[in-house]
Design a protein around this motif. Structure first.
Motif, PDB file in Angstrom:
ATOM      1  N   MET A 189      -7.747  12.247  -0.505  1.00 46.95           N
ATOM      2  CA  MET A 189      -8.509  11.402   0.544  1.00 46.95           C
ATOM      3  C   MET A 189      -8.666  10.171   0.157  1.00 46.95           C
ATOM      4  O   MET A 189      -8.914   9.182   1.103  1.00 46.95           O
ATOM      5  N   VAL A 190      -9.275   9.912  -1.147  1.00 52.48           N
ATOM      6  CA  VAL A 190      -9.661   8.711  -1.637  1.00 52.48           C
ATOM      7  C   VAL A 190      -8.331   7.651  -1.252  1.00 52.48           C
ATOM      8  O   VAL A 190      -8.351   6.743  -0.938  1.00 52.48           O
ATOM      9  N   ALA A 191      -7.046   8.294  -1.660  1.00 44.61           N
ATOM     10  CA  ALA A 191      -5.901   7.499  -1.291  1.00 44.61           C
ATOM     11  C   ALA A 191      -5.838   7.032   0.084  1.00 44.61           C
ATOM     12  O   ALA A 191      -5.264   6.047   0.502  1.00 44.61           O
ATOM     13  N   ARG A 192      -6.368   8.214   0.934  1.00 48.00           N
ATOM     14  CA  ARG A 192      -6.076   7.873   2.153  1.00 48.00           C
ATOM     15  C   ARG A 192      -6.953   6.701   2.847  1.00 48.00           C
ATOM     16  O   ARG A 192      -6.522   5.886   3.646  1.00 48.00           O
ATOM     17  N   PHE A 193      -8.116   7.001   2.178  1.00 48.05           N
ATOM     18  CA  PHE A 193      -9.168   5.770   2.741  1.00 48.05           C
ATOM     19  C   PHE A 193      -8.872   4.302   2.223  1.00 48.05           C
ATOM     20  O   PHE A 193      -8.838   3.407   2.989  1.00 48.05           O
ATOM     21  N   ILE A 194      -8.143   4.260   0.869  1.00 47.27           N
ATOM     22  CA  ILE A 194      -7.673   3.116   0.413  1.00 47.27           C
ATOM     23  C   ILE A 194      -6.466   2.566   1.041  1.00 47.27           C
ATOM     24  O   ILE A 194      -6.189   1.245   1.519  1.00 47.27           O
ATOM     25  N   THR A 195      -5.382   3.402   1.099  1.00 42.56           N
ATOM     26  CA  THR A 195      -4.072   2.975   1.875  1.00 42.56           C
ATOM     27  C   THR A 195      -3.708   3.001   3.577  1.00 42.56           C
ATOM     28  O   THR A 195      -3.028   2.612   3.747  1.00 42.56           O
ATOM     29  N   GLY A 196      -4.687   4.241   4.165  1.00 44.39           N
ATOM     30  CA  GLY A 196      -4.258   4.386   5.187  1.00 44.39           C
ATOM     31  C   GLY A 196      -3.187   5.365   5.369  1.00 44.39           C
ATOM     32  O   GLY A 196      -2.607   5.788   6.633  1.00 44.39           O
ATOM     33  N   ILE A 197      -2.805   6.089   4.361  1.00 41.55           N
ATOM     34  CA  ILE A 197      -1.600   6.828   4.373  1.00 41.55           C
ATOM     35  C   ILE A 197      -2.089   8.220   3.956  1.00 41.55           C
ATOM     36  O   ILE A 197      -2.868   8.300   2.884  1.00 41.55           O
ATOM     37  N   GLU A 198      -1.787   9.335   4.596  1.00 44.48           N
ATOM     38  CA  GLU A 198      -2.214  10.685   4.244  1.00 44.48           C
ATOM     39  C   GLU A 198      -1.188  11.329   3.635  1.00 44.48           C
ATOM     40  O   GLU A 198      -0.393  11.999   4.244  1.00 44.48           O
ATOM     41  N   ILE A 199      -1.032  11.903   2.367  1.00 46.12           N
ATOM     42  CA  ILE A 199       0.056  12.675   1.833  1.00 46.12           C
ATOM     43  C   ILE A 199      -0.771  13.945   1.276  1.00 46.12           C
ATOM     44  O   ILE A 199      -1.785  13.966   0.245  1.00 46.12           O
ATOM     45  N   HIS A 200      -0.529  15.177   1.479  1.00 45.72           N
ATOM     46  CA  HIS A 200      -0.983  16.350   1.134  1.00 45.72           C
ATOM     47  C   HIS A 200      -0.493  16.398  -0.582  1.00 45.72           C
ATOM     48  O   HIS A 200       0.616  16.173  -0.824  1.00 45.72           O
ATOM     49  N   ALA A 253       0.053   4.478  -2.435  1.00 48.36           N
ATOM     50  CA  ALA A 253       0.097   5.698  -2.095  1.00 48.36           C
ATOM     51  C   ALA A 253       0.772   6.818  -2.601  1.00 48.36           C
ATOM     52  O   ALA A 253       0.338   7.713  -3.044  1.00 48.36           O
ATOM     53  N   VAL A 254       2.119   6.343  -2.913  1.00 47.28           N
ATOM     54  CA  VAL A 254       3.006   7.192  -3.725  1.00 47.28           C
ATOM     55  C   VAL A 254       2.762   7.307  -5.107  1.00 47.28           C
ATOM     56  O   VAL A 254       2.563   8.352  -5.843  1.00 47.28           O
ATOM     57  N   TRP A 255       1.873   6.278  -5.712  1.00 47.06           N
ATOM     58  CA  TRP A 255       1.513   6.304  -7.357  1.00 47.06           C
ATOM     59  C   TRP A 255       0.273   7.323  -7.210  1.00 47.06           C
ATOM     60  O   TRP A 255       0.149   8.250  -8.071  1.00 47.06           O
ATOM     61  N   LEU A 256      -0.609   6.890  -6.346  1.00 47.95           N
ATOM     62  CA  LEU A 256      -1.807   7.892  -6.195  1.00 47.95           C
ATOM     63  C   LEU A 256      -1.314   9.370  -5.817  1.00 47.95           C
ATOM     64  O   LEU A 256      -1.820  10.467  -6.501  1.00 47.95           O
ATOM     65  N   HIS A 257      -0.452   9.454  -5.246  1.00 50.18           N
ATOM     66  CA  HIS A 257       0.091  10.998  -4.869  1.00 50.18           C
ATOM     67  C   HIS A 257       0.708  11.695  -6.237  1.00 50.18           C
ATOM     68  O   HIS A 257       0.716  12.911  -6.512  1.00 50.18           O
ATOM     69  N   ARG A 258       1.287  10.795  -7.071  1.00 48.01           N
ATOM     70  CA  ARG A 258       1.876  11.368  -8.178  1.00 48.01           C
ATOM     71  C   ARG A 258       0.842  12.206  -8.976  1.00 48.01           C
ATOM     72  O   ARG A 258       0.960  13.116  -9.548  1.00 48.01           O
ATOM     73  N   ILE A 259      -0.230  11.196  -9.037  1.00 46.72           N
ATOM     74  CA  ILE A 259      -1.450  11.921  -9.862  1.00 46.72           C
ATOM     75  C   ILE A 259      -2.275  13.157  -9.350  1.00 46.72           C
ATOM     76  O   ILE A 259      -2.465  14.237 -10.025  1.00 46.72           O
ATOM     77  N   SER A 260      -2.145  13.092  -8.007  1.00 43.49           N
ATOM     78  CA  SER A 260      -2.984  14.262  -7.079  1.00 43.49           C
ATOM     79  C   SER A 260      -1.888  15.438  -7.091  1.00 43.49           C
ATOM     80  O   SER A 260      -2.441  16.723  -7.169  1.00 43.49           O
ATOM     81  N   HIS A 261      -0.690  15.098  -7.150  1.00 38.44           N
ATOM     82  CA  HIS A 261       0.349  16.274  -7.082  1.00 38.44           C
ATOM     83  C   HIS A 261       0.358  17.079  -8.392  1.00 38.44           C
ATOM     84  O   HIS A 261       0.512  18.076  -8.570  1.00 38.44           O
ATOM     85  N   PHE A 262       0.206  16.188  -9.553  1.00 39.11           N
ATOM     86  CA  PHE A 262       0.172  16.497 -10.982  1.00 39.11           C
ATOM     87  C   PHE A 262      -1.206  17.438 -11.157  1.00 39.11           C
ATOM     88  O   PHE A 262      -1.065  18.754 -11.618  1.00 39.11           O
ATOM     89  N   LEU A 263      -2.292  17.251 -10.483  1.00 39.07           N
ATOM     90  CA  LEU A 263      -3.498  17.973 -10.604  1.00 39.07           C
ATOM     91  C   LEU A 263      -3.406  19.274  -9.642  1.00 39.07           C
ATOM     92  O   LEU A 263      -3.776  20.309 -10.068  1.00 39.07           O
ATOM     93  N   TRP A 264      -2.541  18.970  -8.548  1.00 38.33           N
ATOM     94  CA  TRP A 264      -2.573  20.250  -7.848  1.00 38.33           C
ATOM     95  C   TRP A 264      -1.760  21.151  -8.496  1.00 38.33           C
ATOM     96  O   TRP A 264      -2.072  22.373  -8.213  1.00 38.33           O
ATOM     97  N   ASN A 265      -0.587  20.801  -9.128  1.00 36.86           N
ATOM     98  CA  ASN A 265       0.137  21.938  -9.711  1.00 36.86           C
ATOM     99  C   ASN A 265      -0.428  22.429 -11.181  1.00 36.86           C
ATOM    100  O   ASN A 265      -0.173  23.507 -11.460  1.00 36.86           O
ATOM    101  N   LEU A 266      -1.434  21.871 -11.526  1.00 31.95           N
ATOM    102  CA  LEU A 266      -2.369  22.316 -12.731  1.00 31.95           C
ATOM    103  C   LEU A 266      -3.192  23.304 -12.199  1.00 31.95           C
ATOM    104  O   LEU A 266      -4.269  24.130 -13.065  1.00 31.95           O
ATOM    105  N   GLN A 282       0.869  -1.208  -0.199  1.00 28.20           N
ATOM    106  CA  GLN A 282      -0.080  -0.106   0.209  1.00 28.20           C
ATOM    107  C   GLN A 282       0.811   1.316  -0.078  1.00 28.20           C
ATOM    108  O   GLN A 282       0.430   2.302  -0.222  1.00 28.20           O
ATOM    109  N   GLY A 283       2.225   1.172   0.337  1.00 25.54           N
ATOM    110  CA  GLY A 283       2.946   2.152   0.432  1.00 25.54           C
ATOM    111  C   GLY A 283       3.248   2.660  -0.931  1.00 25.54           C
ATOM    112  O   GLY A 283       3.305   3.864  -1.386  1.00 25.54           O
ATOM    113  N   LEU A 284       3.455   1.553  -1.801  1.00 25.30           N
ATOM    114  CA  LEU A 284       3.727   1.780  -3.380  1.00 25.30           C
ATOM    115  C   LEU A 284       2.493   2.740  -3.944  1.00 25.30           C
ATOM    116  O   LEU A 284       2.740   3.525  -4.815  1.00 25.30           O
TER     117      LEU A 284
END
Length: 251
Positions: free
Chosen positions: A58-69, A34-47, A30-32
């Motif tokens: 938040m969806v990634a947090r629900f799935i993995t138990g890991i919260e990454i802004h 979480a990082v993959w989902l963060h790559r997508i959310s970070h891309f959207l954040w920069n857009l 799940q750590g992997l």
């Protein structure tokens, strides 16, 4: 793209002896995810799609138990081992090849918007289970944070931080990325060949006390010879004098 994906998967296999093959890592870590989902959310954040980015996080947090802004910056080959309960704040920056264990918080201590509130981790940093790294400072390359440590100030490269609040240890370990890197990888921040400065200070005090006791014994013998007094009497007088001083200090 696929080279980068397999590079990250292979780095996890190197650092986790429980990982048997790529398929297991890709499907079960799940750590992997979480990082993959963060790559997508970070891309959207920069857009500028910040709401969608936050929703995905938040969806990634629900799935993995890991919260990454989604505003956090994560380098290559970052491994979130076990991962459950990890919280990574908005202005956090994580360098390449870092390893972060479960229950870690990379948080901020300031409420001001638009400033650097969260830590920056250099390359190859290990943050152990339950550790809290709080503030907008830098953790140097190759540094290690021990389990449940609370880090409130900068850590030099190659050092280890342990305790609450964390104190800095300086291990004598190779920092080059040669064949011995795996041998000296510090799982959970456990670092060999390192002395705790507090224990070293206590040891110094104990050694000094033993040396003083030996000198006092020699002086007592010398006084006994000069006064033709048995040594036991001198020792008794010394203890009586010390007792009087203690009583005086209590008053």
């Amino acid at each position: 793209m696929f080279n980068s994906l397999f590079d990250q998967v292979d780095s996890i296999i190197v650092r986790d002896p429980a990982a048997r093959n790529r398929l297991e890592v890709i499907t079960c870590y799940q750590g992997l995810h979480a990082v993959w989902l963060h790559r997508i959310s970070h891309f959207l954040w920069n857009l500028g799609l910040k709401w969608i980015a936050r929703l995905l996080s938040m969806v990634a947090r629900f799935i993995t138990g890991i919260e990454i802004h989604p505003g956090a910056k994560i380098g290559r080959r970052v491994f979130l081992d076990h991962g459950l309960g990890i919280v990574i704040g908005e202005t956090t920056e994580i360098g390449d090849d870092c390893t972060i264990y479960q229950g870690v918080t990379l948080g901020g201590t300031s409420l001001y918007k638009g400033v650097k509130r969260h830590p920056t981790l250099g390359k190859g940093v290990v943050v152990s289970a339950g550790a809290k790294v709080l503030g907008g400072f830098t953790v140097g390359d190759g540094a290690r944070v021990g389990s449940n440590a609370v880090v409130l100030k900068e850590i030099p490269p190659g050092a280890t931080a342990v305790g609450i609040p964390a104190r800095i240890l300086h291990p004598d370990l190779p920092q080059s990325a040669d064949s011995k890197t795996k041998e000296y990888f510090s799982a959970y921040g456990v670092t060999p060949n390192v002395d705790d400065p507090v224990s070293m200070a206590l040891k110094g005090l104990i050694d000094a006390t033993i040396e003083q006791e030996a000198k006092i014994a020699q002086l007592e013998k010398a006084l006994a010879k000069l006064n033709n007094t048995p040594q036991d009497a001198v020792t008794s007088d010394t203890k009586r004098d010390l007792g009087a001083i203690k009583e005086w200090l209590k008053e």
